[in-house]
Design a protein around this motif. Structure first.
Motif, mmCIF file in Angstrom:
data_model
loop_
_atom_site.group_PDB
_atom_site.id
_atom_site.type_symbol
_atom_site.label_atom_id
_atom_site.label_comp_id
_atom_site.label_asym_id
_atom_site.label_seq_id
_atom_site.Cartn_x
_atom_site.Cartn_y
_atom_site.Cartn_z
ATOM 1 N N SER A 20 1.011 -1.155 -0.018
ATOM 2 C CA SER A 20 0.098 0.055 0.154
ATOM 3 C C SER A 20 0.797 1.168 -0.041
ATOM 4 O O SER A 20 0.583 2.316 -0.656
ATOM 5 C CB SER A 20 -0.909 -0.096 1.210
ATOM 6 O OG SER A 20 -0.140 0.062 2.543
ATOM 7 N N ALA A 21 2.039 1.034 0.641
ATOM 8 C CA ALA A 21 2.955 2.354 0.701
ATOM 9 C C ALA A 21 3.551 2.669 -0.610
ATOM 10 O O ALA A 21 3.791 3.636 -1.164
ATOM 11 C CB ALA A 21 3.866 2.383 1.704
ATOM 12 N N ASP B 287 2.279 1.772 -3.565
ATOM 13 C CA ASP B 287 1.413 2.130 -4.274
ATOM 14 C C ASP B 287 1.120 3.715 -4.184
ATOM 15 O O ASP B 287 0.803 4.280 -5.153
ATOM 16 C CB ASP B 287 0.149 1.175 -4.227
ATOM 17 C CG ASP B 287 0.030 0.036 -4.414
ATOM 18 O OD1 ASP B 287 1.141 -0.572 -5.276
ATOM 19 O OD2 ASP B 287 -0.945 -0.958 -4.285
ATOM 20 N N GLU B 288 1.048 4.094 -2.941
ATOM 21 C CA GLU B 288 0.977 5.684 -2.834
ATOM 22 C C GLU B 288 2.078 6.346 -3.388
ATOM 23 O O GLU B 288 2.063 7.308 -4.043
ATOM 24 C CB GLU B 288 0.784 5.708 -1.385
ATOM 25 C CG GLU B 288 0.840 7.212 -0.801
ATOM 26 C CD GLU B 288 -0.169 7.902 -1.498
ATOM 27 O OE1 GLU B 288 -0.242 9.554 -1.349
ATOM 28 O OE2 GLU B 288 -1.327 7.584 -1.871
ATOM 29 N N LEU B 289 3.063 5.600 -3.312
ATOM 30 C CA LEU B 289 4.528 6.440 -3.700
ATOM 31 C C LEU B 289 4.453 6.416 -5.261
ATOM 32 O O LEU B 289 4.792 7.405 -6.300
ATOM 33 C CB LEU B 289 5.698 5.745 -3.381
ATOM 34 C CG LEU B 289 5.949 6.118 -1.842
ATOM 35 C CD1 LEU B 289 6.899 5.277 -1.221
ATOM 36 C CD2 LEU B 289 6.398 7.392 -1.753
ATOM 37 N N ARG C 237 1.563 6.568 -7.156
ATOM 38 C CA ARG C 237 0.640 7.404 -7.352
ATOM 39 C C ARG C 237 1.287 8.872 -7.078
ATOM 40 O O ARG C 237 0.860 9.684 -8.109
ATOM 41 C CB ARG C 237 -0.603 7.321 -6.315
ATOM 42 C CG ARG C 237 -1.626 8.269 -6.745
ATOM 43 C CD ARG C 237 -2.603 8.584 -5.645
ATOM 44 N NE ARG C 237 -2.007 9.016 -4.326
ATOM 45 C CZ ARG C 237 -1.750 10.321 -4.139
ATOM 46 N NH1 ARG C 237 -1.846 11.279 -5.218
ATOM 47 N NH2 ARG C 237 -1.192 10.824 -3.077
ATOM 48 N N ARG C 238 2.004 8.959 -6.175
ATOM 49 C CA ARG C 238 2.631 10.420 -6.200
ATOM 50 C C ARG C 238 3.533 10.736 -7.314
ATOM 51 O O ARG C 238 3.567 11.823 -7.638
ATOM 52 C CB ARG C 238 3.525 10.524 -4.772
ATOM 53 C CG ARG C 238 2.656 10.650 -3.611
ATOM 54 C CD ARG C 238 3.410 10.907 -2.369
ATOM 55 N NE ARG C 238 4.419 11.623 -2.200
ATOM 56 C CZ ARG C 238 5.509 11.437 -1.435
ATOM 57 N NH1 ARG C 238 5.714 10.752 -0.210
ATOM 58 N NH2 ARG C 238 6.619 12.273 -1.425
#
Length: 140
Positions: free
Chosen positions: A80-81, A83-85, A87-88
């Protein structure tokens, strides 16, 4: 060389950096890989040490470094982390920063999107897409 410590409160990027720096130090000091996991009892502090003490109680001995890093990443640098990076990175904009500041963040986050940066043409397009409009207009 003083190895880094990790308490568990630093966040996912710090967890990734902790593992990278630790592996580099252990490699250059020529400590046998079979001993790497044992050193985590010294390097992990606070909640990370509590987590590792409980985690390793369930694992078959000897515990391999790959097993430790897999468990560590699941806990402190989960998908999840990542994936967030990603996305960023995809949504990254210059946002009034200097081009150098934007490029530094672009380069830092690009490791989470290798499929978008391995081809130089795609990498350039991704970079230009995030530039402020007035700069983008001047580059075309």
């Amino acid at each position: 060389m003083r190895p880094p410590s990790f308490s568990g409160a630093e966040g996912p990027l710090a967890a990734e950096e902790f593992l990278k720096v630790t592996e580099t130090i252990l490699t250059v000091t020529r400590i046998a890989p079979a001993e790497w996991v044992d050193l985590m009892d010294i390097q992990l502090t606070d909640t990370a040490r509590i987590w590792w003490t409980a985690e390793k109680a369930h694992l078959e001995r000897p515990i391999l470094w790959e097993t430790f890093t897999d468990r560590f990443n699941r806990k402190y640098f989960p998908q999840s982390a990542r994936d967030e990076l990603l996305r960023r990175f995809v949504e990254l904009k210059q946002g009034g920063r200097t081009v150098d500041e934007y490029e530094a963040e672009f380069s830092s986050l690009s490791r989470f999107a290798p499929h978008l940066v391995t081809d130089p043409t795609i990498r350039r397009h991704q970079f230009q897409k995030g530039l402020d409009k007035y700069i983008r207009a001047g580059r075309q």
